[in-house]
Design an enzyme around this catalytic site. Structure first.
Site, PDB file in Angstrom:
ATOM      1  N   ASP B  62     -14.778  -3.680  -1.565  1.00 47.31           N
ATOM      2  CA  ASP B  62     -13.769  -3.756  -0.507  1.00 47.31           C
ATOM      3  C   ASP B  62     -13.318  -5.181  -0.239  1.00 47.31           C
ATOM      4  O   ASP B  62     -12.175  -5.414   0.141  1.00 47.31           O
ATOM      5  CB  ASP B  62     -14.332  -3.156   0.783  1.00 47.31           C
ATOM      6  CG  ASP B  62     -13.812  -1.750   1.024  1.00 47.31           C
ATOM      7  OD1 ASP B  62     -12.640  -1.526   0.715  1.00 47.31           O
ATOM      8  OD2 ASP B  62     -14.581  -0.908   1.502  1.00 47.31           O
ATOM      9  N   ILE B  65     -10.379  -5.978  -2.370  1.00 42.40           N
ATOM     10  CA  ILE B  65      -9.214  -5.083  -2.326  1.00 42.40           C
ATOM     11  C   ILE B  65      -8.436  -5.394  -1.061  1.00 42.40           C
ATOM     12  O   ILE B  65      -8.996  -5.413   0.034  1.00 42.40           O
ATOM     13  CB  ILE B  65      -9.641  -3.597  -2.296  1.00 42.40           C
ATOM     14  CG1 ILE B  65     -10.508  -3.255  -3.492  1.00 42.40           C
ATOM     15  CG2 ILE B  65      -8.416  -2.704  -2.259  1.00 42.40           C
ATOM     16  CD1 ILE B  65     -11.101  -1.860  -3.447  1.00 42.40           C
ATOM     17  N   GLU B 101     -11.745   0.587   4.232  1.00 37.00           N
ATOM     18  CA  GLU B 101     -11.392  -0.583   5.047  1.00 37.00           C
ATOM     19  C   GLU B 101      -9.944  -0.943   4.776  1.00 37.00           C
ATOM     20  O   GLU B 101      -9.594  -1.314   3.664  1.00 37.00           O
ATOM     21  CB  GLU B 101     -12.327  -1.763   4.730  1.00 37.00           C
ATOM     22  CG  GLU B 101     -13.713  -1.544   5.295  1.00 37.00           C
ATOM     23  CD  GLU B 101     -14.649  -2.717   5.064  1.00 37.00           C
ATOM     24  OE1 GLU B 101     -14.161  -3.831   4.839  1.00 37.00           O
ATOM     25  OE2 GLU B 101     -15.863  -2.483   5.112  1.00 37.00           O
ATOM     26  N   ASP B 103      -6.904  -3.388   5.359  1.00 34.53           N
ATOM     27  CA  ASP B 103      -6.800  -4.792   5.759  1.00 34.53           C
ATOM     28  C   ASP B 103      -5.533  -5.088   6.551  1.00 34.53           C
ATOM     29  O   ASP B 103      -5.565  -5.808   7.527  1.00 34.53           O
ATOM     30  CB  ASP B 103      -6.874  -5.674   4.519  1.00 34.53           C
ATOM     31  CG  ASP B 103      -8.161  -5.440   3.770  1.00 34.53           C
ATOM     32  OD1 ASP B 103      -9.215  -5.688   4.360  1.00 34.53           O
ATOM     33  OD2 ASP B 103      -8.118  -4.973   2.631  1.00 34.53           O
ATOM     34  N   HIS B 147       9.825   3.797  -0.487  1.00 35.33           N
ATOM     35  CA  HIS B 147      11.182   4.206  -0.825  1.00 35.33           C
ATOM     36  C   HIS B 147      11.916   3.002  -1.387  1.00 35.33           C
ATOM     37  O   HIS B 147      11.945   1.948  -0.765  1.00 35.33           O
ATOM     38  CB  HIS B 147      11.914   4.718   0.413  1.00 35.33           C
ATOM     39  CG  HIS B 147      11.417   6.037   0.878  1.00 35.33           C
ATOM     40  ND1 HIS B 147      11.766   7.213   0.267  1.00 35.33           N
ATOM     41  CD2 HIS B 147      10.560   6.382   1.864  1.00 35.33           C
ATOM     42  CE1 HIS B 147      11.164   8.230   0.873  1.00 35.33           C
ATOM     43  NE2 HIS B 147      10.415   7.744   1.847  1.00 35.33           N
ATOM     44  N   CYS B 189      11.579   5.370  -6.431  1.00 32.61           N
ATOM     45  CA  CYS B 189      12.799   5.685  -7.158  1.00 32.61           C
ATOM     46  C   CYS B 189      13.277   4.437  -7.895  1.00 32.61           C
ATOM     47  O   CYS B 189      13.184   3.335  -7.363  1.00 32.61           O
ATOM     48  CB  CYS B 189      13.885   6.158  -6.199  1.00 32.61           C
ATOM     49  SG  CYS B 189      13.430   7.644  -5.341  1.00 32.61           S
ATOM     50  N   SER B 215      12.091   9.129  -8.396  1.00 32.10           N
ATOM     51  CA  SER B 215      10.695   9.435  -8.631  1.00 32.10           C
ATOM     52  C   SER B 215      10.356  10.591  -7.709  1.00 32.10           C
ATOM     53  O   SER B 215      10.640  10.534  -6.522  1.00 32.10           O
ATOM     54  CB  SER B 215       9.853   8.206  -8.296  1.00 32.10           C
ATOM     55  OG  SER B 215       8.531   8.411  -8.649  1.00 32.10           O
ATOM     56  N   SER B 217       8.238  13.925  -5.892  1.00 36.03           N
ATOM     57  CA  SER B 217       6.949  14.266  -5.313  1.00 36.03           C
ATOM     58  C   SER B 217       6.397  15.494  -6.012  1.00 36.03           C
ATOM     59  O   SER B 217       7.117  16.227  -6.683  1.00 36.03           O
ATOM     60  CB  SER B 217       7.104  14.522  -3.830  1.00 36.03           C
ATOM     61  OG  SER B 217       8.083  15.493  -3.641  1.00 36.03           O
TER      62      SER B 217
END
Lengths: 625, 312
Positions: B62, B65, B101, B103, B147, B189, B215, B217
């Site tokens: 973590d 990241i 976690e 951030d 988006h 997209c 793109s 779903s």
């Protein structure tokens, strides 16, 4: 200060009691270097909900005050979490209270919580006397805590921070080396803050056993957050090591409270078990914990309305002034885990919950928004004192953000019968746009058996367009008001507050006659005048502007008739002629000119004046920023 | 002086056992960004958390990241199962998990903060967990979703980052020795338009859709009432679930993760800035934190050499 002195005799009982309670803090446990206690209290409410309160206390016999600073003393960590200790040492924190709460505690149904918390995030800190730049330390601390607890505490800035004069007195030792300075308190809330597993994860990592064993093994996020109320807290304070209070200890309380609603999910019965509400049973105590206990409040089981399994290790009865409390205690150190395959506290009711009219506690408070429209509004609080013959002194604190400009002259405190109540003391710090919030603190005496209305109105500010958050239409939050007082009865407390460490002291010591209480009201959601940020709106605006400019000028050009006019022949009257004369004034030499000159010079000076005005406005703007 | 001799010694060791450090990186970092707010964008949170789950499972801690989520879906009042985010209507994998976690969250997810994290220009008070403390031996995975359109990606419906800004941020990272290799992955997209302007070395770009394509779903979960995950990331997670820290799958396998027949959009890849052959680069070079440990039976005698040699 004059006000304080003038009303001194009246206030003395309240303040001296507060001072007394804050100064004589001690714990009566055997002296060791550091020790850890884990406790869980389960209270079935009469309203059908079940309250579970976890309390993890770490006491470290370490006098961290003094001019040397805690940096040199807080070094060899054993049970105390290093991550928190280092932050504390760096910013020289004396007392810190952080709560992260989801949901609203319903005082009128559930009485008083063990630790009252505002919805969202609430942080208040007493810095050590030696800290020079408190604002700098506060800024650093909020940033560090935001990293430590994955919360947006870094959004706390001067617009949400206040230094209350009357509320939030130190809860721990505040004498000798720990004597505090009034200017070293900081209080802030973030009412919008959401709380979820991401906050629980770092919080539970501070525990010495993490979640591998002990009571913390019950923390299953899916269950903890599937509740009506859940609150995480971290409370740090210095306490006395012994009765004589020659040395101090550092106390860390980590609390987690939830209120589950079994009848809503289970055929109307209040049946509750650890396996169902924490999805596992206990396998043993945390080896680091000196005390590891589960308490179940069975006071309401006089008519054996429910059965409790397994058999508790002991039953304890504590009597307070005029009522007694019965607790079933499971001591995890003596519980026969090898025989029982883990401890799964299980309460089974015989009947469904009967929803009766509940008696609300003696003192409680509600708050709401009044008014309509997007320009003005108001806030009203109802303070209920249900005691039949005793009046109650309370400190009422209201923290209003800058964008709801509070009108102090509209402040009105009166009972519902219409009797005005004169505050014994009022502290008011006006807010400043984009800089500081409004803070109002009042000491009020609530007459017996009365409802007191505190109301004032505000003006909603226009924000600059970059100041709107991405979801401006959701609305803006106003944080809870806070009510601080001292009660004489312990009846309505889940656990009567006690100055000792851990739940045990409050549950089994009934010597006290004064019970400090802090209550938070509802947070409020208001809408500010918000522009339409949507694309169609912007497209319409832009198109309209283009059309207005293009169409207007084209229309003007095509419909206007252009004609030649001889300026010299034009009449002396009329604006056009005057303008013409003005522009061509060098050529003219008549006595009229003098008048014209003086006029133009007047205009010039006016223009200059206008210029200076606009400059000063800009300056003001800059200052505002 | 001590430092230099250590340096010389390290250099000598490297000469002798250079084969150990084949991939050239010593640490792994991940920056995972969801730029969308509001409940109907549940799928974007699920996308980001899917990748978070995978990199964490494969060994990136973590502390390495940086997870940015623009909204709280797990404890959203509309979520019928609080503290969970699923990748699938069958609720197979809770990608949010019990140990997460975040951030940067909520209003903190802005273009400014994102660029500051990448380039390391944060205020001094910023806590360690909110910093990308990479060096020239770091392999960095940057995953973004939200988006977007041709050449931009929206942040919280209020601002956007352009592909030029992004390319410049990566170049700054390169100039400041903030990465060794960088894998950029985006699910939005017209995604590939976001890596078209890249010009920094050792960068791979993967996008979920070509310019002009949306793109899409994957499916709706009726219990939450909205789309639960995007197609590309759904198949990416399905693939990453088969990866273990010791698996030998390469980036070439990753490029084939979502063919057009399941993805509907056409995922794109850009490897011209990358010097190594994707067929030989392990997935765990970016998605995991795997040290190369090779056991040798030969004895390597390391000679002490005190003669002054400069490092480099």
């Amino acid at each position: 200060m004059a006000a304080a002195r003038a009303s001194g005799p009246v206030l003395r009982p309240l303040f001296s009691a507060l001072l007394f309670l804050s100064c004589y803090v001690f714990h009566t446990v055997a002296l060791t270097k550091d020790e850890h206690t884990e406790e869980l209290l389960i209270v079935p409410f009469r309203s059908g909900q079940v309250y579970s309160h976890f309390e993890f206390t770490t006491l470290w016999d370490l006098d961290f005050a003094g001019s040397e600073g805690p940096r040199y003393k807080l070094q060899h960590f054993r049970l105390f979490p290093r991550a928190l200790g280092q932050v504390m040492a760096e910013y020289r924190v004396q007392e810190m209270h952080l709560t992260l709460t989801q949901g609203m505690w319903q005082q009128d149904k559930w009485s008083y919580p063990l630790t009252s918390a505002a919805p969202g995030a609430e942080l208040w800190v007493w810095f050590q006397r030696e800290v020079d730049d408190v604002d700098q330390a506060w800024f650093g601390l909020t940033n560090a805590l935001s990293g430590l607890f994955c919360a947006s505490l870094n959004f706390i800035d001067s617009t949400s921070t206040v230094t209350p004069d009357l509320s939030f007195r130190p809860q721990g030792l505040a004498q000798g080396l720990f004597k505090t300075k009034p200017s070293h308190l900081r209080y802030a809330t973030l009412p919008r803050e959401n709380v979820c597993t991401e906050n629980l994860t770092p919080w539970k990592k501070l525990l010495p056993c993490s979640t591998r064993t002990g009571l913390a093994a019950l923390f299953h996020a899916g269950q903890l957050y599937n509740t009506q109320y859940s609150s995480l807290g971290v409370h740090l304070r210095p306490v006395c090591q012994n009765d004589s209070c020659t040395d101090a200890s550092l106390e860390l309380r980590q609390v987690l409270s939830t209120v589950a609603d079994p009848p809503a999910v289970l055929n109307g019965k209040q049946d509750w078990s650890m396996k169902r509400y924490f999805s596992r049973s206990l396998s043993g105590p945390c080896p680091m914990a000196g005390t590891s206990r589960v308490y179940v409040d069975v006071t309401g089981n006089q008519t054996s309305s429910f059965t409790l399994k397994p058999e508790p290790t002991e039953l304890k009865v504590t009597s307070y002034q005029d009522y007694s409390r019965k607790l079933a205690v499971y001591d995890l150190w003596t519980f026969p885990f090898h025989k029982e395959h883990g401890l799964n506290v299980d309460m089974k009711w015989k009947r469904e919950v009967a929803y009766n009219q509940l008696t609300p506690p003696l003192l409680y408070v509600h708050r709401f928004v009044t008014g309509y429209g997007q320009e003005h509004g108001g806030i009203m609080s109802l303070l209920y004192n249900r005691h039949p013959y005793l009046e109650q002194q309370v400190i009422y604190m209201e923290l209003v953000p800058w964008f709801t400009r509070m009108y102090l002259h509209t402040l009105k405190v009166e009972t519902t019968e219409g009797n005005l109540i004169q505050p014994l003391m009022t502290r008011y710090k006006p807010g400043r746009d984009r800089q500081a919030p409004y803070l109002l603190e009042m000491v009020l005496t609530l007459p017996p058996d009365s409802t007191t209305r505190v109301s004032f109105s505000f003006e909603r500010a226009f924000l600059k367009w970059t100041e709107y958050p991405p979801d401006a239409n959701h609305g803006f939050y106003i944080s809870s008001a806070v009510l601080t007082t001292i009660l004489r009865q312990a009846d309505n407390f889940t656990v009567p507050p006690h100055m000792g460490s851990g739940l045990e002291s409050g549950l089994f010591h009934s010597s006290s006659t004064e019970f400090p209480l802090c209550l938070h009201t509802e947070t409020l959601l208001i809408s500010l005048p918000t522009p339409d940020f949507s694309m169609p709106y912007n497209v319409i605006c832009l198109t309209c502007t283009v059309i207005a400019i293009a169409f207007g000028s084209l229309h003007n050009l095509t419909t206007r008739r252009f004609q030649y006019t001889d300026l010299t022949k034009a009449g002396s009257g009329g604006l056009r002629a005057r303008l013409a004369r003005l522009f061509g004034r060098e050529k003219q030499t008549t006595s009229e000119e003098q008048g014209e000159e003086s006029e133009t010079s007047d205009e010039n000076t006016q223009e200059k004046l206008l210029n200076t005005n606009s400059v000063s406005e800009e300056e003001i703007d800059n200052k505002d920023r | 002086m001590a430092a230099r001799s250590a340096c010389v010694w390290a250099g000598l060791v490297f000469e002798q056992v250079g084969g150990f450090f084949k991939s050239g990186h010593t640490n792994n970092w991940a920056v995972l960004v969801c730029t969308s707010r509001f409940w109907f964008n549940y799928r974007h949170i699920a996308n980001t958390l899917s990748v978070y789950r995978s990199v964490k499972r494969l060994g990136i801690p973590d502390s390495q990241i940086i997870l940015m989520l623009a909204d709280d879906m797990a404890c959203n009042p509309r979520n019928p199962r609080p503290a969970t985010v699923f990748n699938n209507a069958n609720q197979h994998i809770n990608v949010y998990g019990d140990n997460v976690e975040v951030d940067y969250r909520g209003y903190e997810v802005t273009v400014e903060n994102f660029i500051r994290v990448l380039t390391g220009r944060l205020p001094p008070s910023t806590p360690r967990s909110k910093r990308l403390l990479t060096d020239d031996r770091s392999n960095v995975l940057v995953y973004m979703t939200g988006h977007g359109g041709e050449g931009f990606l929206k942040f919280q419906d209020a601002e956007e980052i352009s592909n030029v800004e992004l390319a410049d941020a990566f170049q700054q990272m390169w100039q400041k020795n903030r990465y060794h290799e960088l894998l950029f992955m985006i699910d939005t997209c017209q995604a590939v338009s976001m890596y078209h302007k890249f010009y920094s070395p050792n960068v791979i770009g993967i996008g979920s859709a070509q310019v002009g394509e949306d793109s899409l779903s994957h499916h709706v979960d009726p219990s939450i009432g909205v789309y639960i995950i995007d197609r590309y990331t759904y198949y990416l997670l399905e693939f990453l679930e088969t990866v273990t820290p010791d698996s030998k799958k390469t980036l070439a396998d990753l490029f084939r993760v979502c063919p057009k027949r399941v993805c509907v959009s056409t995922p794109g890849v850009r490897t011209d800035l990358f010097t190594r052959d994707p067929n030989s680069v392990l997935i765990t070079d970016f998605f995991g934190s795997v040290r190369n440990v090779e056991i040798t039976r030969q004895t390597v005698t390391l000679q002490r050499n005190d003669t002054a040699q400069t490092c480099r």
